[in-house]
Motif scaffolding. Structure first.
Motif, PDB file in Angstrom:
ATOM      1  N   ILE A  32      -1.721  -1.034   0.214  1.00  0.00           N
ATOM      2  CA  ILE A  32      -3.102  -1.055  -0.284  1.00  0.00           C
ATOM      3  C   ILE A  32      -4.051  -0.558   0.814  1.00  0.00           C
ATOM      4  O   ILE A  32      -4.900   0.301   0.568  1.00  0.00           O
ATOM      5  CB  ILE A  32      -3.510  -2.474  -0.753  1.00  0.00           C
ATOM      6  N   LYS A  33      -3.872  -1.080   2.039  1.00  0.00           N
ATOM      7  CA  LYS A  33      -4.718  -0.652   3.166  1.00  0.00           C
ATOM      8  C   LYS A  33      -4.530   0.845   3.420  1.00  0.00           C
ATOM      9  O   LYS A  33      -5.493   1.575   3.618  1.00  0.00           O
ATOM     10  CB  LYS A  33      -4.365  -1.441   4.430  1.00  0.00           C
ATOM     11  N   PHE A  35      -3.431   3.210   1.336  1.00  0.00           N
ATOM     12  CA  PHE A  35      -3.957   4.034   0.245  1.00  0.00           C
ATOM     13  C   PHE A  35      -5.483   4.147   0.328  1.00  0.00           C
ATOM     14  O   PHE A  35      -6.048   5.169  -0.036  1.00  0.00           O
ATOM     15  CB  PHE A  35      -3.572   3.462  -1.127  1.00  0.00           C
ATOM     16  N   ASN A  36      -6.129   3.094   0.816  1.00  0.00           N
ATOM     17  CA  ASN A  36      -7.587   3.146   0.965  1.00  0.00           C
ATOM     18  C   ASN A  36      -8.010   3.984   2.169  1.00  0.00           C
ATOM     19  O   ASN A  36      -9.133   4.464   2.218  1.00  0.00           O
ATOM     20  CB  ASN A  36      -8.170   1.735   1.083  1.00  0.00           C
ATOM     21  N   GLU A  41      -7.026  13.308  -0.969  1.00  0.00           N
ATOM     22  CA  GLU A  41      -6.286  12.859  -2.155  1.00  0.00           C
ATOM     23  C   GLU A  41      -5.020  13.689  -2.401  1.00  0.00           C
ATOM     24  O   GLU A  41      -4.182  13.320  -3.188  1.00  0.00           O
ATOM     25  CB  GLU A  41      -7.182  12.855  -3.392  1.00  0.00           C
ATOM     26  N   GLU A  70      -1.629  -4.373  -7.752  1.00  0.00           N
ATOM     27  CA  GLU A  70      -2.853  -4.061  -7.003  1.00  0.00           C
ATOM     28  C   GLU A  70      -2.667  -2.761  -6.221  1.00  0.00           C
ATOM     29  O   GLU A  70      -3.554  -1.903  -6.222  1.00  0.00           O
ATOM     30  CB  GLU A  70      -3.198  -5.196  -6.032  1.00  0.00           C
ATOM     31  N   ALA A  71      -1.505  -2.617  -5.585  1.00  0.00           N
ATOM     32  CA  ALA A  71      -1.217  -1.398  -4.826  1.00  0.00           C
ATOM     33  C   ALA A  71      -1.151  -0.185  -5.750  1.00  0.00           C
ATOM     34  O   ALA A  71      -1.667   0.886  -5.427  1.00  0.00           O
ATOM     35  CB  ALA A  71       0.097  -1.557  -4.057  1.00  0.00           C
ATOM     36  N   VAL A  74      -4.701   0.951  -6.678  1.00  0.00           N
ATOM     37  CA  VAL A  74      -5.339   1.689  -5.585  1.00  0.00           C
ATOM     38  C   VAL A  74      -4.717   3.084  -5.476  1.00  0.00           C
ATOM     39  O   VAL A  74      -5.418   4.074  -5.249  1.00  0.00           O
ATOM     40  CB  VAL A  74      -5.223   0.905  -4.249  1.00  0.00           C
ATOM     41  N   GLU A  77      -6.111   5.236  -8.248  1.00  0.00           N
ATOM     42  CA  GLU A  77      -7.524   5.537  -7.995  1.00  0.00           C
ATOM     43  C   GLU A  77      -7.688   6.628  -6.944  1.00  0.00           C
ATOM     44  O   GLU A  77      -8.579   7.464  -7.052  1.00  0.00           O
ATOM     45  CB  GLU A  77      -8.258   4.286  -7.493  1.00  0.00           C
ATOM     46  N   ASN A  78      -6.839   6.629  -5.915  1.00  0.00           N
ATOM     47  CA  ASN A  78      -7.071   7.490  -4.756  1.00  0.00           C
ATOM     48  C   ASN A  78      -6.187   8.720  -4.642  1.00  0.00           C
ATOM     49  O   ASN A  78      -6.544   9.667  -3.956  1.00  0.00           O
ATOM     50  CB  ASN A  78      -6.925   6.658  -3.461  1.00  0.00           C
TER      51      ASN A  78
END
Length: 193
Positions: A32-33, A35-36, A41, A70-71, A74, A77-78
């Motif tokens: 998650i961290k 991917f953010n 992209e 959750e991962a 993300v 989204e990204n």
């Protein structure tokens, strides 16, 4: 005790497929961290995770599965090429998440579903949800109908095609399960609107 924490030294993508659920949770949190943080992209860094995203959503441990969802959210989204994973991830969501006993898991599954529609993969999403309507488990069927209802409400009939759903109306309105019938009634009302 020493071996239990061995996984902390592994790279993120290996943690995500580790046999210990705690290791997978740690891997998903790191993912998650990561991917953010990836700015581009279309970065090659995303490629490591294309084959793993389905495993994120179909994790056998409920806690790890939530983190995996959750991962995955993300990721969708990204990542610029997240659309390539739509079919396999959606089949995993329909099979394992959409009717999960945990509310947060169901909510995250719906968010991932809606995010795939947002990145213009609505045909594949709709196809997988309609396939889910043919399952034997009435909870899964009702959840798929509910997801289609929500997506139709949010994106309208220009995005979500009504025609494929029409064939299911008589079958699901006469289903044994009250939950399935109620969800289908709500969907029919939304289709009419």
């Amino acid at each position: 005790m020493e071996d239990e924490n061995e996984y902390k030294k592994l790279p993120t993508d290996e943690k995500c497929v580790h046999k210990l659920w705690k290791a997978r949770v740690a891997g998903y949190e790191e993912a998650i961290k990561l991917f953010n943080q990836i700015d581009d992209e279309k970065s090659p860094e995303w490629n490591k995770y294309f084959g793993l995203i389905k495993k994120f959503v179909t994790d056998s441990n409920a806690v790890a599965q939530e983190k995996g969802l959750e991962a995955a959210l993300v990721f969708v989204e990204n990542c610029g090429h997240a659309g390539k994973t739509t079919g396999e991830v959606m089949s995993g969501i329909v099979a394992k998440c959409i009717a999960a006993p945990r509310t947060k898991t169901k909510d995250l599954a719906l968010q991932v579903t809606l995010m795939y529609i947002e990145i213009e993969k609505h045909e594949i999403v709709e196809e997988e949800l309609i396939k889910g309507m043919e399952q034997k488990n009435p909870k899964v069927v009702a959840a798929c109908v509910s997801a289609l209802h929500t997506s139709l409400k949010q994106f309208g009939n220009k995005v979500i095609a009504i025609k494929p759903m029409v064939k299911k109306i008589p079958i699901l309105l006469s289903d044994r399960d009250k939950g399935v019938r109620d969800e289908m009634k709500a969907l029919v009302v939304e289709m009419h609107r």
